[in-house]
Scaffold this motif. Structure first.
Motif, PDB file in Angstrom:
ATOM      1  N   LEU A 292     -69.402  -7.441  -5.671  1.00  0.00           N
ATOM      2  CA  LEU A 292     -68.761  -6.177  -5.302  1.00  0.00           C
ATOM      3  C   LEU A 292     -67.960  -5.615  -6.473  1.00  0.00           C
ATOM      4  CD1 LEU A 292     -67.482  -6.693  -1.645  1.00  0.00           C
ATOM      5  CD2 LEU A 292     -68.908  -4.817  -2.467  1.00  0.00           C
ATOM      6  N   LEU A 293     -67.197  -6.479  -7.143  1.00  0.00           N
ATOM      7  CA  LEU A 293     -66.388  -6.007  -8.268  1.00  0.00           C
ATOM      8  C   LEU A 293     -67.287  -5.457  -9.381  1.00  0.00           C
ATOM      9  CD1 LEU A 293     -63.764  -8.898  -8.387  1.00  0.00           C
ATOM     10  CD2 LEU A 293     -63.474  -6.617  -7.411  1.00  0.00           C
ATOM     11  N   SER A 294     -68.426  -6.105  -9.570  1.00  0.00           N
ATOM     12  CA  SER A 294     -69.380  -5.619 -10.576  1.00  0.00           C
ATOM     13  C   SER A 294     -69.942  -4.254 -10.166  1.00  0.00           C
ATOM     14  CB  SER A 294     -70.513  -6.632 -10.739  1.00  0.00           C
ATOM     15  OG  SER A 294     -71.497  -6.149 -11.624  1.00  0.00           O
ATOM     16  N   ALA A 295     -70.287  -4.099  -8.880  1.00  0.00           N
ATOM     17  CA  ALA A 295     -70.824  -2.823  -8.403  1.00  0.00           C
ATOM     18  C   ALA A 295     -69.779  -1.714  -8.500  1.00  0.00           C
ATOM     19  CB  ALA A 295     -71.296  -2.977  -6.960  1.00  0.00           C
ATOM     20  N   ILE A 296     -68.519  -2.051  -8.261  1.00  0.00           N
ATOM     21  CA  ILE A 296     -67.458  -1.052  -8.379  1.00  0.00           C
ATOM     22  C   ILE A 296     -67.332  -0.578  -9.827  1.00  0.00           C
ATOM     23  CG2 ILE A 296     -64.951  -0.699  -8.198  1.00  0.00           C
ATOM     24  CD1 ILE A 296     -65.019  -2.684  -5.812  1.00  0.00           C
ATOM     25  N   HIS A 297     -67.385  -1.533 -10.742  1.00  0.00           N
ATOM     26  CA  HIS A 297     -67.286  -1.169 -12.160  1.00  0.00           C
ATOM     27  C   HIS A 297     -68.452  -0.272 -12.584  1.00  0.00           C
ATOM     28  CE1 HIS A 297     -66.639  -1.315 -16.419  1.00  0.00           C
ATOM     29  NE2 HIS A 297     -67.733  -2.042 -16.636  1.00  0.00           N
ATOM     30  N   GLN A 298     -69.653  -0.606 -12.110  1.00  0.00           N
ATOM     31  CA  GLN A 298     -70.826   0.173 -12.485  1.00  0.00           C
ATOM     32  C   GLN A 298     -70.808   1.575 -11.875  1.00  0.00           C
ATOM     33  OE1 GLN A 298     -74.278  -2.130 -11.417  1.00  0.00           O
ATOM     34  NE2 GLN A 298     -73.603  -3.925 -12.588  1.00  0.00           N
ATOM     35  N   GLY A 299     -70.203   1.717 -10.694  1.00  0.00           N
ATOM     36  CA  GLY A 299     -70.240   3.006 -10.007  1.00  0.00           C
ATOM     37  C   GLY A 299     -69.057   3.909 -10.279  1.00  0.00           C
ATOM     38  N   CYS A 300     -68.045   3.413 -11.001  1.00  0.00           N
ATOM     39  CA  CYS A 300     -66.829   4.210 -11.258  1.00  0.00           C
ATOM     40  C   CYS A 300     -66.609   4.377 -12.762  1.00  0.00           C
ATOM     41  CB  CYS A 300     -65.606   3.519 -10.646  1.00  0.00           C
ATOM     42  SG  CYS A 300     -65.682   3.335  -8.863  1.00  0.00           S
ATOM     43  N   ARG A 301     -65.675   5.222 -13.066  1.00  0.00           N
ATOM     44  CA  ARG A 301     -65.308   5.444 -14.470  1.00  0.00           C
ATOM     45  C   ARG A 301     -64.039   4.660 -14.792  1.00  0.00           C
ATOM     46  NH1 ARG A 301     -66.263  10.559 -12.555  1.00  0.00           N
ATOM     47  NH2 ARG A 301     -64.050  11.142 -12.669  1.00  0.00           N
ATOM     48  N   ALA A 302     -64.018   3.402 -14.371  1.00  0.00           N
ATOM     49  CA  ALA A 302     -62.832   2.569 -14.566  1.00  0.00           C
ATOM     50  C   ALA A 302     -63.161   1.429 -15.521  1.00  0.00           C
ATOM     51  CB  ALA A 302     -62.366   2.011 -13.231  1.00  0.00           C
ATOM     52  N   PRO A 303     -62.147   0.898 -16.226  1.00  0.00           N
ATOM     53  CA  PRO A 303     -62.375  -0.263 -17.096  1.00  0.00           C
ATOM     54  C   PRO A 303     -62.732  -1.481 -16.255  1.00  0.00           C
ATOM     55  CG  PRO A 303     -60.027   0.243 -16.927  1.00  0.00           C
ATOM     56  CD  PRO A 303     -60.752   1.372 -16.281  1.00  0.00           C
ATOM     57  N   ASP A 313     -50.527  -5.098 -14.270  1.00  0.00           N
ATOM     58  CA  ASP A 313     -51.665  -4.272 -13.837  1.00  0.00           C
ATOM     59  C   ASP A 313     -51.332  -2.798 -14.068  1.00  0.00           C
ATOM     60  OD1 ASP A 313     -53.968  -3.336 -12.699  1.00  0.00           O
ATOM     61  OD2 ASP A 313     -53.326  -3.663 -10.623  1.00  0.00           O
ATOM     62  N   GLU A 314     -51.478  -2.364 -15.305  1.00  0.00           N
ATOM     63  CA  GLU A 314     -51.145  -0.992 -15.662  1.00  0.00           C
ATOM     64  C   GLU A 314     -52.063  -0.006 -14.939  1.00  0.00           C
ATOM     65  OE1 GLU A 314     -51.201  -0.507 -19.841  1.00  0.00           O
ATOM     66  OE2 GLU A 314     -49.833  -2.181 -20.246  1.00  0.00           O
ATOM     67  N   GLY A 315     -51.449   0.985 -14.351  1.00  0.00           N
ATOM     68  CA  GLY A 315     -52.223   1.977 -13.623  1.00  0.00           C
ATOM     69  C   GLY A 315     -52.796   1.477 -12.313  1.00  0.00           C
ATOM     70  N   TYR A 321     -59.384  -2.261  -7.513  1.00  0.00           N
ATOM     71  CA  TYR A 321     -60.616  -3.052  -7.391  1.00  0.00           C
ATOM     72  C   TYR A 321     -60.554  -3.956  -6.156  1.00  0.00           C
ATOM     73  CZ  TYR A 321     -63.247  -2.306 -11.792  1.00  0.00           C
ATOM     74  OH  TYR A 321     -64.033  -1.798 -12.787  1.00  0.00           O
ATOM     75  N   ARG A 322     -59.417  -4.680  -6.024  1.00  0.00           N
ATOM     76  CA  ARG A 322     -59.299  -5.642  -4.919  1.00  0.00           C
ATOM     77  C   ARG A 322     -59.256  -4.927  -3.568  1.00  0.00           C
ATOM     78  NH1 ARG A 322     -56.089  -8.201  -9.004  1.00  0.00           N
ATOM     79  NH2 ARG A 322     -54.199  -7.127  -8.295  1.00  0.00           N
ATOM     80  N   VAL A 323     -58.533  -3.811  -3.502  1.00  0.00           N
ATOM     81  CA  VAL A 323     -58.450  -3.053  -2.247  1.00  0.00           C
ATOM     82  C   VAL A 323     -59.829  -2.581  -1.809  1.00  0.00           C
ATOM     83  CG1 VAL A 323     -57.637  -0.895  -1.223  1.00  0.00           C
ATOM     84  CG2 VAL A 323     -56.051  -2.328  -2.515  1.00  0.00           C
ATOM     85  N   LEU A 365     -59.740   4.620  -9.446  1.00  0.00           N
ATOM     86  CA  LEU A 365     -60.985   4.195 -10.092  1.00  0.00           C
ATOM     87  C   LEU A 365     -61.876   5.364 -10.487  1.00  0.00           C
ATOM     88  CD1 LEU A 365     -61.830   1.147  -7.786  1.00  0.00           C
ATOM     89  CD2 LEU A 365     -60.683   1.134 -10.009  1.00  0.00           C
ATOM     90  N   LYS A 366     -61.487   6.592 -10.061  1.00  0.00           N
ATOM     91  CA  LYS A 366     -62.238   7.816 -10.396  1.00  0.00           C
ATOM     92  C   LYS A 366     -63.690   7.744  -9.898  1.00  0.00           C
ATOM     93  CE  LYS A 366     -58.518   9.035 -12.487  1.00  0.00           C
ATOM     94  NZ  LYS A 366     -57.564   9.914 -11.745  1.00  0.00           N
ATOM     95  N   ALA A 367     -63.833   7.239  -8.676  1.00  0.00           N
ATOM     96  CA  ALA A 367     -65.166   7.099  -8.093  1.00  0.00           C
ATOM     97  C   ALA A 367     -65.719   8.461  -7.695  1.00  0.00           C
ATOM     98  CB  ALA A 367     -65.111   6.189  -6.869  1.00  0.00           C
ATOM     99  N   PRO A 368     -67.026   8.635  -7.777  1.00  0.00           N
ATOM    100  CA  PRO A 368     -67.639   9.901  -7.350  1.00  0.00           C
ATOM    101  C   PRO A 368     -67.697   9.958  -5.818  1.00  0.00           C
ATOM    102  CG  PRO A 368     -69.340   8.362  -8.024  1.00  0.00           C
ATOM    103  CD  PRO A 368     -68.024   7.699  -8.328  1.00  0.00           C
ATOM    104  N   PRO A 369     -67.881  11.146  -5.245  1.00  0.00           N
ATOM    105  CA  PRO A 369     -68.022  11.260  -3.792  1.00  0.00           C
ATOM    106  C   PRO A 369     -69.205  10.427  -3.293  1.00  0.00           C
ATOM    107  CG  PRO A 369     -67.692  13.426  -4.779  1.00  0.00           C
ATOM    108  CD  PRO A 369     -67.893  12.473  -5.917  1.00  0.00           C
ATOM    109  N   GLY A 370     -69.033   9.824  -2.128  1.00  0.00           N
ATOM    110  CA  GLY A 370     -70.092   8.996  -1.558  1.00  0.00           C
ATOM    111  C   GLY A 370     -70.136   7.587  -2.097  1.00  0.00           C
ATOM    112  N   PHE A 371     -69.138   7.218  -2.897  1.00  0.00           N
ATOM    113  CA  PHE A 371     -69.162   5.922  -3.572  1.00  0.00           C
ATOM    114  C   PHE A 371     -69.054   4.756  -2.591  1.00  0.00           C
ATOM    115  CE2 PHE A 371     -66.519   2.490  -5.436  1.00  0.00           C
ATOM    116  CZ  PHE A 371     -67.474   1.971  -6.294  1.00  0.00           C
ATOM    117  N   LEU A 372     -68.165   4.855  -1.605  1.00  0.00           N
ATOM    118  CA  LEU A 372     -67.950   3.728  -0.704  1.00  0.00           C
ATOM    119  C   LEU A 372     -69.236   3.321   0.010  1.00  0.00           C
ATOM    120  CD1 LEU A 372     -64.518   4.177   1.103  1.00  0.00           C
ATOM    121  CD2 LEU A 372     -65.138   2.568  -0.685  1.00  0.00           C
TER     122      LEU A 372
END
Length: 944
Positions: A292-303, A313-315, A321-323, A365-372
C-alpha cells in the motif's frame, strides 16, 4: 522471587507495558533471530497450530457489523461473535452451542465508541483502526489456565521461533477492594514453563483483569510481552498476546459472582506479531502495509515513505502515508461487510474515516482526484485470500469510495467559497459565526470535519466563535434526545446465572415446535392449535426465580413447551393468553415471548395465583399471528423481487415486521428509481396472484451450504435449520442441479409463514429512504392496508417518486419563467430610473417592485449600466412594509460598505439588513419614505 518481580516492575514504566514503544525510526531490525515470514504464512501457521496440534475448530471471521449488539459500532475483538456462549444465551440447537475449542482470525475495527484509535492512527508506528485478531477459545471448561499458557508459549517459542529471553509475562496481582486474591496459579504456570521469575510481572485490575463491559463475564488475564530492546539497555516491552480466563460475572451492583462455566478467550494482533517475526520496528513496515505504501508513493506527488514520527516528520508526510494506508484497509473491510459511509452510528464513523483519508491524501500527499479508489485493488490483493468477501465486493468498494471522495472534494471546494464569502462581510476583529461553521460541519449541510473547518480558519488568521458552536451542539443534542424513540419498558430476561441454574438442574430447552402447528382451512382461513404445557419456573420482574406469583404481579413464565413465536429473526413476538387447566374462565394475558439460551420466557401479568407445576393451555392471538405471517412471507417475496429487479448480487441488510407493516433494508449502489420500485411491486403482486404454495421443512444445516441462490443472513442458525421455499418443494430447491433457488424465493428462516402466497393480498411500498450510502430502507404494507394505500390514504412510493419528479420539472419551469419576468420588469424600471437621474456618484430613490428579488435585480442592472454609481432603492409594500436594496461602486472609499449603508437605513425604519461590502438588502417599516431616503443620502455623502 517476589523481590525480583518487584524490582523488574520498578524498572519498567507502566506506560511502556501497556502501549507500543514503536516511536523511533522504523527501519532498524529488531532481531536477526526470528524467521521473516509473510503475513499470510503467519496467519496460516497460527490457525493450523491450533487445529492440527490441539484440536481446535477453525471458524471464519464474523462480519465487522456487530450481530445483535447495539452497544458496539463495530466488532472490536475476536470474542464478540461468541458473546452468546459467554452469556449463556446461545441457542442449544445451533452450531455454536457445540463449540468447545475454537480458533480464528477476526476482522476488528476500533473507531468510535469505547475503543477508539482513530485520532492516534498516523501519529505513531503501531496504531490502526482495522486490525486482525488471532484468537483461540476454550468454552465450558474444555481447558483452562495451564493449557492456554502452555499452548501460547509453545507457539511463540517453538513454532514461530521467538527467543524465550525476549518474552516477558504478567499475571493478575489481586484486588483488595473486590476481595480478589492474586492469581498465583497463573504465576506458577509461567514459572513451570521455564520463564525466569525476573520476567514474570504482576499488575492490578487495570492491567490484568479483563471485563466485557460494565456488566457481564470477566476474569483475570495473563499477558505475553516482547522486548524490543533485546537485552540492550532497559527493556522495551510491547504486548503480544492476552490470555483471558473468564471465571467471574460482574453484576449490575458492581459485585463479582463466579460464572456457572469457565472459558478461555485469547487474542493476539496479527500486525504486531508479523512486525516481530519480520524484524520490524513498525507494523507499517511489514508486508501487510508495504504494498500500500508503495502504491501511495507511485500514485501521489509525495516523497518516499521514511517511517518518521513527531517533529522529525516534516510536513507530516509520513503521517499521511500511514493514515491513508490504514484507512483504505478499514474502508474496504467495512464496505465489504455491508457498513457504508452515512450520517449516524457506525456509518458516520466510516464517513469520518473516509474524509480523513481524503484530507491527508489530497492536502499533504497531493493525490489526484479518484486516488483512494485506486488503492482498493491493493487491499484486495493483500487480504482477499483470507477474506474472500473483499474479492466479491471489490467493484462496489471502488465505486463507493470514489463517489464519496468526489462528493467530499466538491463539498470542500464549496466550503472554501462559503468561508471566503463570509470573511468578506466580517470586520477585522469579528469572530467567524458559529452558525456558518455548523452548516459546514459533519453535523450540518456540507459534512466537513469540524477540525478541518477550524484549520481552514486558522490558516486565514480568523478565530471561530467556539462558545456559539458549543451552544449549537447542545441544542442539537437536546433535539436528538427529544426525537429519540421513547425508552421501552424493561424486558424480563434470564441472566447468565439463571440460565446456568436451569442447565445445572438439567431443565431441557423449551419445545417451541407447536408454534408451527397451524393449518389452512377449505374456506381460506387459518386454524391455530392450542398447546398444553406445564409451568417449570416463574420469575419476578428483576429476574429472581420464585415458586409462585400472586394476583396483579408482572412475571416471567418458563414452560416445558409453547406455541408462541418468540421475537427473533426480525419477526415480532406473538401475543395471546393462557388458562390453567380446569379454570378456563381466568385468562393470563401474555404480552410477549423472548428467547433466552434456548428457553422461551413468556411475559405475563397474573390475575390470580400461578405456581410451578400448574398445567396450562396456551392460545395465540390469531389476528396478530396471521398479520405477522402475511408480512413475513411478503418480506421473502420482496427480497426475491429486489434480486430479480436489481440483480442477483443484491443483499438484504436486515428487516423487521409486525402485523402493521414490514421494514426491509437492502444494499444498493443508488436509490431505487420509480421504475424499479414499480417493477419490484409488480413482481411480488404477480407471485401473490399466482397463489403459490409455501413449503417449509427442517434440514441439516450442512445441506444448505452450497445451494446457489439460497438466501441467508449473517446469523447463527440452528441445526437442523428451517428452509422456506415459495412454489418449489424444499428437497427440489436444495438440489444444486435444479437451480430452483435462483428462480424463486428460498431462504433459511425460523419465522412463521403463510401456507400459500395468495393471503398476502397485495403489497405496496409506502416509504423509501437511504439509511447511508449504499443502504436503502423500504417500508411496505400488505393486504387491506395495501389496498387502502392504493385506493385512498397513502400513495405508493414509486408513484410518489414519479409525481415528485414531475413536480420538480414544473417548479424549474416556473422558476425560469419567473426569473425571465422579473428580469423584464427590472430592465423597464432601470431605464425609468436612468432617465430620472443624471450621471453621478449616487442614486437614492424609490421604485415599485413586487418582491425583494425584483428590487435587487434593478439595483444590479443600474450598477452594470452605471458602474461608477452607488445605488440604494426603497420599495413601499402593503401595511407600511418597505424593502431596501443597495450596491456600492467598486471605486468608492474603503470605509463605504453596502451592508453598513443598508443597516443605517433599515435601522432608521426599525428593521434589519444583511449582505456584504458590495451588495446588501434589508427590510423595515415606515410611513415616511422621504425621511428614510434622506437618511440614505446623508450616510452615503458622508462616506463619499
Amino acid at each position: 522471587m517476589a523481590a525480583s518481580v518487584a524490582a523488574a516492575t520498578r524498572r519498567l514504566p507502566r506506560a511502556v507495558l501497556r502501549s507500543p514503544a514503536w516511536q523511533g525510526p522504523s527501519h532498524r531490525p529488531l532481531s536477526s533471530e526470528p524467521a521473516a515470514a509473510q503475513a499470510s504464512a503467519v496467519r496460516a501457521t497460527f490457525l493450523t497450530f491450533f487445529r492440527d496440534r490441539h484440536g481446535h475448530r477453525l471458524v471464519p471471521s464474523a462480519s465487522v457489523r456487530p450481530r445483535g449488539d447495539p452497544s458496539l459500532f463495530f466488532v472490536n475483538a475476536g470474542m464478540n461473535q461468541f458473546k452468546p456462549i459467554f452469556l449463556g444465551t446461545v441457542d442449544p440447537r445451533s452450531e455454536m452451542a457445540g463449540f468447545r475449542r475454537v480458533a480464528n482470525s477476526q476482522k476488528c475495527v476500533r473507531a468510535g465508541g469505547h475503543h477508539n484509535d482513530l485520532e492516534d492512527v498516523g501519529r505513531d508506528l503501531s496504531h490502526h483502526t482495522f486490525f486482525e485478531m488471532l484468537g483461540s477459545w476454550a468454552f465450558g471448561g474444555e481447558y483452562f489456565k495451564e493449557e492456554a499458557c502452555s499452548m501460547a508459549w509453545e507457539l511463540l517459542t517453538q513454532v514461530y521461533g521467538i527467543p524465550e529471553e525476549r518474552l516477558w509475562v504478567s499475571y493478575f496481582d489481586g484486588d483488595p477492594k473486590t476481595g480478589l486474591d492474586p492469581d498465583l496459579e497463573t504465576r506458577d504456570i509461567w514459572l513451570s514453563l521455564g520463564v525466569p521469575a525476573s520476567r514474570v510481572l504482576s499488575f492490578g485490575p487495570q492491567e490484568n483483569f479483563w471485563e466485557m463491559g460494565d456488566t457481564g463475564p470477566c476474569g483475570p488475564c495473563a499477558e505475553i510481552h516482547y522486548d524490543l530492546a533485546g537485552g540492550v539497555g532497559a527493556p522495551q516491552l510491547v504486548e503480544l498476546w492476552n490470555l483471558v480466563f473468564m471465571q467471574h460475572n460482574r453484576e449490575a451492583d458492581g459485585s463479582l459472582q463466579p460464572l456457572p462455566q469457565r472459558h478461555v478467550d485469547t487474542g493476539m494482533g496479527l500486525e504486531r506479531l508479523v512486525a516481530v517475526l519480520q524484524g520490524k520496528h513498525s507494523t507499517y513496515d511489514t508486508d501487510l502495509f508495504s504494498p500500500l505504501l508503495s502504491a501511495i508513493h507511485q500514485g501521489c506527488r509525495a516523497p518516499p515513505y521514511l517511517g518518521r514520527v513527531g517533529v522529525a516528520d516534516e510536513g507530516r508526510t509520513d503521517t499521511a502515508y500511514r493514515v491513508v494506508a490504514d484507512h483504505i484497509r478499514t474502508l474496504s473491510i467495512c464496505i465489504a461487510d455491508g457498513v457504508f459511509p452515512g450520517m449516524s452510528g457506525a456509518p458516520l464513523v466510516l464517513r469520518q474515516i473516509l474524509r480523513r483519508a481524503v484530507r491527508f491524501s489530497t492536502e499533504i500527499l497531493k493525490a489526484p482526484p479518484g486516488f483512494l479508489g485506486s488503492l482498493v485493488p491493493v487491499v484486495v490483493e493483500t487480504l482477499g485470500d483470507a477474506y474472500p468477501e473483499l474479492q466479491r465486493k471489490s467493484a462496489q468498494i471502488v465505486n463507493l469510495v470514489s463517489e464519496d471522495e468526489a462528493a467530499f472534494l466538491a463539498s470542500l471546494e464549496r466550503g472554501r467559497r462559503i468561508i471566503d464569502r463570509t470573511l468578506r462581510s466580517l470586520g477585522p476583529s469579528d469572530m467567524f459565526p458559529a452558525e456558518v461553521a455548523w452548516s459546514l460541519s459533519l453535523a450540518g449541510d456540507l459534512g466537513l470535519p469540524l477540525d478541518l473547518v477550524e484549520l481552514m480558519l486558522e490558516e486565514k488568521g480568523v478565530q471561530l466563535d467556539s462558545a456559539g458552536l458549543e451552544r449549537l451542539a447542545r441544542e442539537e443534542a437536546q433535539h436528538r434526545a427529544q426525537q429519540a424513540e421513547p425508552v421501552q419498558k424493561q424486558v424480563l430476561w434470564l441472566d447468565v446465572h439463571a440460565l446456568g441454574e436451569l442447565q445445572c438442574r438439567g431443565v431441557p430447552p423449551t419445545d417451541d415446535s407447536p408454534k408451527y402447528d397451524y393449518s389452512l382451512q377449505p374456506n381460506g382461513g387459518y386454524e391455530f392449535g392450542t398447546c398444553e404445557a406445564q409451568v417449570l419456573q416463574l420469575y419476578t420482574e428483576d429476574g429472581t426465580a420464585v415458586a409462585s406469583v400472586g394476583k396483579g404481579q408482572r412475571c416471567g413464565l418458563l414452560l416445558d413447551k409453547t406455541n408462541f413465536y418468540a421475537e427473533q429473526g426480525g419477526q415480532a413476538s406473538d401475543r395471546g393468553y393462557l388458562v390453567r387447566a380446569g379454570q378456563e374462565d381466568v385468562l393470563f394475558p401474555i404480552a410477549r415471548a423472548q428467547v433466552c439460551g434456548g428457553f422461551i420466557l413468556h411475559e405475563a401479568v397474573a390475575p390470580e395465583r400461578l405456581q410451578i407445576g400448574d398445567q396450562v393451555q396456551l392460545h395465540v392471538d390469531k389476528a396478530w399471528r396471521l398479520g405477522c405471517m402475511e408480512k413475513h412471507t411478503a418480506t421473502h417475496l420482496l427480497n426475491w423481487a429486489l434480486r430479480q429487479t436489481l440483480g442477483p448480487g443484491t443483499e438484504q441488510q436486515g428487516s423487521h415486521l409486525n402485523p402493521e407493516q414490514l421494514r426491509f433494508d437492502v444494499a444498493t449502489q443508488t436509490p431505487l428509481t420509480p421504475e424499479q420500485l414499480r417493477a419490484v411491486e409488480n413482481t411480488v403482486q404477480e407471485a401473490v396472484r399466482q397463489d403459490k404454495a409455501v413449503y417449509m421443512e427442517e434440514v441439516a444445516l450442512a445441506l444448505t451450504a452450497q445451494v446457489p441462490g439460497l438466501r441467508s443472513l449473517d446469523e447463527v442458525y440452528p441445526d437442523p435449520v428451517r428452509v422456506v421455499s415459495v412454489g418449489v418443494p424444499v428437497a427440489h430447491a436444495l438440489d444444486p442441479a435444479s437451480q430452483a433457488a435462483l428462480q424463486t424465493s428460498v431462504e433459511l428462516c425460523c419465522g412463521t409463514h403463510l401456507l400459500r402466497t395468495g393471503a398476502v393480498g397485495d403489497l405496496v411500498i409506502i416509504g423509501e429512504r437511504q439509511l447511508s450510502k449504499g443502504t436503502t430502507r423500504l417500508l411496505a404494507v400488505t393486504g387491506e392496508q395495501a389496498q387502502k394505500a392504493v385506493d385512498t390514504s397513502v400513495t405508493p412510493q414509486w408513484q410518489r417518486r414519479e409525481l415528485l419528479a414531475t413536480l420538480k420539472i414544473l417548479q424549474r419551469r416556473a422558476n425560469t419563467a419567473i426569473r425571465k419576468l422579473e428580469m423584464g420588469q427590472a430592465a423597464k424600471k432601470t431605464q425609468e430610473l436612468l432617465e430620472r437621474h443624471s450621471k453621478g456618484p449616487l442614486i437614492v430613490d424609490t421604485v415599485s417592485a413586487e418582491s425583494l428579488s425584483v428590487l435587487v435585480k434593478v439595483v444590479r442592472q443600474l450598477c452594470e449600466q452605471a458602474p461608477d454609481t452607488s445605488v440604494l432603492l426603497l420599495s413601499s409594500q402593503p401595511v407600511g412594509k418597505v424593502l431596501c436594496a443597495c450596491r456600492v461602486a467598486q471605486g468608492a472609499t474603503s470605509t463605504f460598505t453596502a451592508e453598513a449603508w443598508a443597516l443605517a437605513v433599515c435601522s432608521h425604519m426599525g428593521g434589519k439588513a444583511w449582505g456584504s461590502r458590495e451588495v446588501a438588502q434589508g427590510i423595515g417599516s415606515t410611513a415616511d419614505l422621504e425621511a428614510a431616503l434622506s437618511t440614505a443620502r446623508a450616510y452615503a455623502l458622508n462616506q463619499l
